[in-house]
Scaffold this motif. Structure first.
Motif, PDB file in Angstrom:
ATOM      1  N   ARG A 129       0.831  -1.204   0.000  1.00 33.17           N
ATOM      2  CA  ARG A 129       0.000   0.000   0.000  1.00 33.17           C
ATOM      3  C   ARG A 129       0.873   1.265   0.000  1.00 33.17           C
ATOM      4  O   ARG A 129       0.815   2.087   0.906  1.00 33.17           O
ATOM      5  N   PRO A 130       1.688   1.419  -1.023  1.00 33.63           N
ATOM      6  CA  PRO A 130       2.622   2.559  -1.039  1.00 33.63           C
ATOM      7  C   PRO A 130       1.893   3.881  -1.229  1.00 33.63           C
ATOM      8  O   PRO A 130       0.793   3.945  -1.773  1.00 33.63           O
ATOM      9  N   VAL A 187       2.636  12.446  10.376  1.00 35.98           N
ATOM     10  CA  VAL A 187       4.033  12.425   9.953  1.00 35.98           C
ATOM     11  C   VAL A 187       4.586  11.029  10.194  1.00 35.98           C
ATOM     12  O   VAL A 187       4.638  10.573  11.342  1.00 35.98           O
ATOM     13  N   PRO A 188       4.984  10.309   9.162  1.00 38.20           N
ATOM     14  CA  PRO A 188       5.539   8.967   9.376  1.00 38.20           C
ATOM     15  C   PRO A 188       6.892   9.039  10.079  1.00 38.20           C
ATOM     16  O   PRO A 188       7.680   9.960   9.823  1.00 38.20           O
ATOM     17  N   GLY A 189       7.150   8.080  10.947  1.00 39.12           N
ATOM     18  CA  GLY A 189       8.440   8.076  11.635  1.00 39.12           C
ATOM     19  C   GLY A 189       9.595   7.862  10.682  1.00 39.12           C
ATOM     20  O   GLY A 189      10.616   8.557  10.754  1.00 39.12           O
ATOM     21  N   ARG A 190       9.434   6.903   9.764  1.00 34.91           N
ATOM     22  CA  ARG A 190      10.465   6.598   8.772  1.00 34.91           C
ATOM     23  C   ARG A 190       9.802   6.545   7.400  1.00 34.91           C
ATOM     24  O   ARG A 190       8.816   5.829   7.216  1.00 34.91           O
ATOM     25  N   LEU A 191      10.340   7.292   6.470  1.00 37.18           N
ATOM     26  CA  LEU A 191       9.756   7.375   5.126  1.00 37.18           C
ATOM     27  C   LEU A 191      10.829   7.103   4.085  1.00 37.18           C
ATOM     28  O   LEU A 191      11.876   7.752   4.077  1.00 37.18           O
ATOM     29  N   ALA A 192      10.555   6.153   3.193  1.00 34.00           N
ATOM     30  CA  ALA A 192      11.412   5.936   2.027  1.00 34.00           C
ATOM     31  C   ALA A 192      10.773   6.623   0.834  1.00 34.00           C
ATOM     32  O   ALA A 192       9.573   6.453   0.580  1.00 34.00           O
ATOM     33  N   VAL A 193      11.546   7.411   0.126  1.00 30.71           N
ATOM     34  CA  VAL A 193      11.075   8.090  -1.081  1.00 30.71           C
ATOM     35  C   VAL A 193      11.821   7.486  -2.259  1.00 30.71           C
ATOM     36  O   VAL A 193      13.056   7.517  -2.296  1.00 30.71           O
ATOM     37  N   SER A 232       1.006  -6.616   7.298  1.00 30.81           N
ATOM     38  CA  SER A 232      -0.337  -6.097   7.526  1.00 30.81           C
ATOM     39  C   SER A 232      -0.279  -4.580   7.425  1.00 30.81           C
ATOM     40  O   SER A 232       0.796  -3.986   7.534  1.00 30.81           O
ATOM     41  N   PRO A 233      -1.440  -3.936   7.224  1.00 30.21           N
ATOM     42  CA  PRO A 233      -1.438  -2.481   7.023  1.00 30.21           C
ATOM     43  C   PRO A 233      -0.828  -1.677   8.165  1.00 30.21           C
ATOM     44  O   PRO A 233      -0.334  -0.568   7.940  1.00 30.21           O
ATOM     45  N   ASP A 234      -0.843  -2.218   9.385  1.00 35.32           N
ATOM     46  CA  ASP A 234      -0.324  -1.469  10.532  1.00 35.32           C
ATOM     47  C   ASP A 234       1.125  -1.826  10.861  1.00 35.32           C
ATOM     48  O   ASP A 234       1.658  -1.406  11.896  1.00 35.32           O
ATOM     49  N   ARG A 235       1.770  -2.582   9.974  1.00 33.99           N
ATOM     50  CA  ARG A 235       3.153  -2.983  10.191  1.00 33.99           C
ATOM     51  C   ARG A 235       4.078  -2.223   9.243  1.00 33.99           C
ATOM     52  O   ARG A 235       3.662  -1.701   8.220  1.00 33.99           O
ATOM     53  N   PRO A 236       5.369  -2.151   9.562  1.00 33.70           N
ATOM     54  CA  PRO A 236       6.323  -1.479   8.670  1.00 33.70           C
ATOM     55  C   PRO A 236       6.442  -2.191   7.320  1.00 33.70           C
ATOM     56  O   PRO A 236       6.040  -3.345   7.156  1.00 33.70           O
ATOM     57  N   VAL A 237       7.037  -1.484   6.377  1.00 37.03           N
ATOM     58  CA  VAL A 237       7.327  -2.020   5.047  1.00 37.03           C
ATOM     59  C   VAL A 237       8.807  -2.329   4.972  1.00 37.03           C
ATOM     60  O   VAL A 237       9.644  -1.514   5.375  1.00 37.03           O
ATOM     61  N   SER A 270      18.362  -3.219  -4.797  1.00 32.64           N
ATOM     62  CA  SER A 270      19.184  -3.784  -5.867  1.00 32.64           C
ATOM     63  C   SER A 270      20.619  -4.026  -5.453  1.00 32.64           C
ATOM     64  O   SER A 270      21.326  -4.822  -6.077  1.00 32.64           O
ATOM     65  N   ASP A 271      21.086  -3.354  -4.389  1.00 32.44           N
ATOM     66  CA  ASP A 271      22.456  -3.567  -3.936  1.00 32.44           C
ATOM     67  C   ASP A 271      22.555  -4.685  -2.912  1.00 32.44           C
ATOM     68  O   ASP A 271      23.611  -4.897  -2.298  1.00 32.44           O
ATOM     69  N   GLY A 272      21.455  -5.426  -2.739  1.00 33.71           N
ATOM     70  CA  GLY A 272      21.437  -6.541  -1.801  1.00 33.71           C
ATOM     71  C   GLY A 272      20.990  -6.173  -0.399  1.00 33.71           C
ATOM     72  O   GLY A 272      20.786  -7.051   0.439  1.00 33.71           O
ATOM     73  N   GLY A 273      20.824  -4.899  -0.125  1.00 31.49           N
ATOM     74  CA  GLY A 273      20.413  -4.460   1.201  1.00 31.49           C
ATOM     75  C   GLY A 273      18.912  -4.509   1.397  1.00 31.49           C
ATOM     76  O   GLY A 273      18.137  -4.742   0.458  1.00 31.49           O
ATOM     77  N   ARG A 274      18.504  -4.304   2.656  1.00 29.21           N
ATOM     78  CA  ARG A 274      17.084  -4.250   3.008  1.00 29.21           C
ATOM     79  C   ARG A 274      16.862  -2.998   3.856  1.00 29.21           C
ATOM     80  O   ARG A 274      17.743  -2.584   4.614  1.00 29.21           O
ATOM     81  N   LEU A 275      15.686  -2.413   3.715  1.00 26.14           N
ATOM     82  CA  LEU A 275      15.376  -1.179   4.416  1.00 26.14           C
ATOM     83  C   LEU A 275      13.962  -1.273   4.969  1.00 26.14           C
ATOM     84  O   LEU A 275      13.016  -1.553   4.227  1.00 26.14           O
ATOM     85  N   GLU A 276      13.837  -1.040   6.292  1.00 25.49           N
ATOM     86  CA  GLU A 276      12.515  -1.056   6.928  1.00 25.49           C
ATOM     87  C   GLU A 276      12.053   0.370   7.199  1.00 25.49           C
ATOM     88  O   GLU A 276      12.793   1.177   7.773  1.00 25.49           O
ATOM     89  N   VAL A 277      10.835   0.680   6.755  1.00 25.49           N
ATOM     90  CA  VAL A 277      10.271   2.021   6.942  1.00 25.49           C
ATOM     91  C   VAL A 277       8.793   1.893   7.307  1.00 25.49           C
ATOM     92  O   VAL A 277       8.186   0.829   7.163  1.00 25.49           O
ATOM     93  N   ASP A 278       8.251   3.011   7.771  1.00 23.78           N
ATOM     94  CA  ASP A 278       6.825   3.018   8.117  1.00 23.78           C
ATOM     95  C   ASP A 278       5.944   3.279   6.905  1.00 23.78           C
ATOM     96  O   ASP A 278       4.829   2.762   6.820  1.00 23.78           O
TER      97      ASP A 278
END
Length: 493
Positions: A177-178, A190-196, A262-267, A272-280
């Motif tokens: 649900r981006p 205001v999201p705590g962590r946001l990936a743009v 789930s909708p109330d959990r982080p994304v 592509s560089d093999g890393g993972r990123l958790e955001v709200d």
């Protein structure tokens, strides 16, 4: 029959299936559709607008107005902090709740009463519902009450349906649900962590806004730099500023998959560089596509889902009879509200002229019925900190067009007005000169407060003002506009 003689709509009430006839039918009541309708009506043509969402369109509720309302407090605070004496008085962060409330007020609470009242004041009719073409000069509207209305146009139908955010086809994207630009400009929290995701205008602006409001922002850019359609230094200075503000800017990285249990959990983003990123929350600012997929275009020989190709009077090419126009984002020429409104003024005047049998000037460069600025003088402001503003081609684009040019660069910090505007002012200007004609073909400014410089550059470019005449345009001292004098001095050497 003259336009004035044909001005009164005729037909039966809604739901009867009998056609209601107007001179002009406009599909889409955003700023572009409103301006086509107003300009066509001003020539004496009866006009109706069809809209299936809010009158005022994307710009009023989910783009220009709310995004700039989010960005302006951050810019005002940054400006104050750059001036000794004022900086000591503004030590706290932004009041996020107040900023969001102000944003909501500029989006009119997502109500369109004032826009509808404006249409009424212009004597332009409004039909709510989804409009689609049903053969030449014929539009069928599925209305909210389930009935259908048939509108026919004596002279023209204008498609002004704009564009929508384009989402990539990635594993897990539906469940994640981006955000798109709509959610980014209308969020109530205001999201705590946001990936743009995306380094274009929307990505850069929304990273700036939400970082200033307290989000921990990570900006992921597939390419080498931000704002790739502007001069290289624009994206470099914006990325530098975002990093200094606390955002993480990562280039050469793309998202390959998303996971959200789930909708109330982080994304969680797989990169592509093999890393993972958790955001709200995750915002995809990865381009636009035209709203042409459900418009009945095949009934008039056009393909749905495509940008509509038009001539310089905004008439759709290849449609028999020349009655169909496509104005604004939907034609893909310049996806900017002000440019769409410019096209609307051209198109509305052209429709009126054709209806009256007046010869058009669409073949005349800079003529009254030719949207020449779409090719040579498109202005744009990116409301980041620093602001980036440009008009005309970059130096590289000008060379690709076969022009013999010289790029004149200037550190704006040396301009007296800039030094007064901000302590330690950081900014850069570039003027691209056509050496054969001795005129300015492109200008880029990057720095605090440069957005208000842009129209002077647009006048110079669109007016094809000779450099010798520009020497006589005296900038007031001490203002940032003195950058023009310094550019001319640098060019002369």
């Amino acid at each position: 029959m003259s336009p004035s003689e044909a001005s009164a709509p005729a037909g039966a009430a809604a739901g009867t299936g009998e056609a209601e006839e107007y001179d002009v039918v406009v599909i889409g009541a955003g700023p572009v559709g409103e301006n086509v309708a107003e300009r066509a009506h001003a020539t004496g043509l009866s006009t109706v607008v069809v809209e299936n969402e809010l009158v005022g369109g994307e710009c009023s509720y989910w783009a220009c107005m709310p995004s700039k309302a989010l960005l302006r407090p951050a810019a005002a605070l940054a400006d104050a902090r750059r001036v000794d004496g004022a900086a000591q008085a503004v030590r706290g962060p932004l009041d996020a709740d107040a900023v969001l409330a102000r944003r909501t007020s500029f989006a009119s609470g997502w109500q369109d009463d004032s826009q509808v009242a404006w249409l009424d004041s212009e004597a332009v009719d409004l039909v709510r519902g989804h409009g689609r073409l049903d053969g030449p000069r014929r539009v069928v509207v599925d209305t909210p009450d389930g009935s259908a209305r048939v509108l026919t146009a004596r002279h023209a139908v204008a498609v002004c349906t704009g564009s929508r955010a384009a989402l990539p086809d990635l594993p897990g994207i539906a469940e994640a649900r981006p955000w798109t630009s709509r959610e980014a400009t209308s969020s109530k929290e205001v999201p705590g962590r946001l990936a743009v995701i995306g380094g274009g205008v929307v990505g850069a602006e929304m990273a700036t806004a939400w970082q200033a409001l307290g989000s921990e922002v990570t900006l992921l850019v597939r390419g080498r730099r931000l704002l790739e359609r502007m001069e290289p230094f624009a994206g470099e200075l914006v990325a530098e500023s975002l990093t200094e503000a606390g955002a993480s800017v990562r280039t050469g990285v793309s998202v390959e998959a998303l996971e959200r249990p789930s909708p109330d959990r982080p994304v969680t983003l797989s990169l592509s560089d093999g890393g993972r990123l958790e955001v709200d929350e995750v915002l995809f600012a990865t381009g636009r596509r035209p709203r042409t997929d459900d418009l009945g275009l095949r009934t008039v020989g056009c393909e749905p889902g495509d940008w509509l190709t038009v001539d310089d009077s905004l008439r759709v090419e290849g449609v028999h009879g020349g009655w169909l126009y496509a104005v604004g984002d939907v034609n893909g020429r310049a996806l900017l509200t002000h440019q769409g409104k410019y096209q609307a003024r051209i198109a509305g005047s052209a429709i009126g002229a054709r209806a009256a049998g007046v010869p058009l000037l669409e073949t005349d460069r800079w003529g009254a019925h030719a949207a020449t600025a779409d090719h040579d003088a498109v202005p744009q402001v990116v409301f980041t900190d620093p602001e980036a503003a440009s008009v005309g081609p970059t130096a590289a684009e000008a060379e690709e067009r076969g022009l013999r040019v010289r790029a004149v660069d200037l550190d704006m910090g040396g301009v007296a007005g800039a030094a007064l505007y901000a302590d330690g002012y950081r900014g850069r200007a570039r003027m691209v000169v056509d050496l054969d004609r001795e005129t300015v073909v492109g200008v880029t400014f990057v720095g605090p407060g440069v957005s208000e410089l842009l129209h002077s550059a647009s006048v110079a470019v669109a007016g094809e003002v000779p450099l010798e005449r520009l020497w006589h345009a005296v900038p007031a001292y001490p203002t940032i506009s003195e950058v023009w004098l310094r550019l001319l001095e640098t060019y002369r050497g």
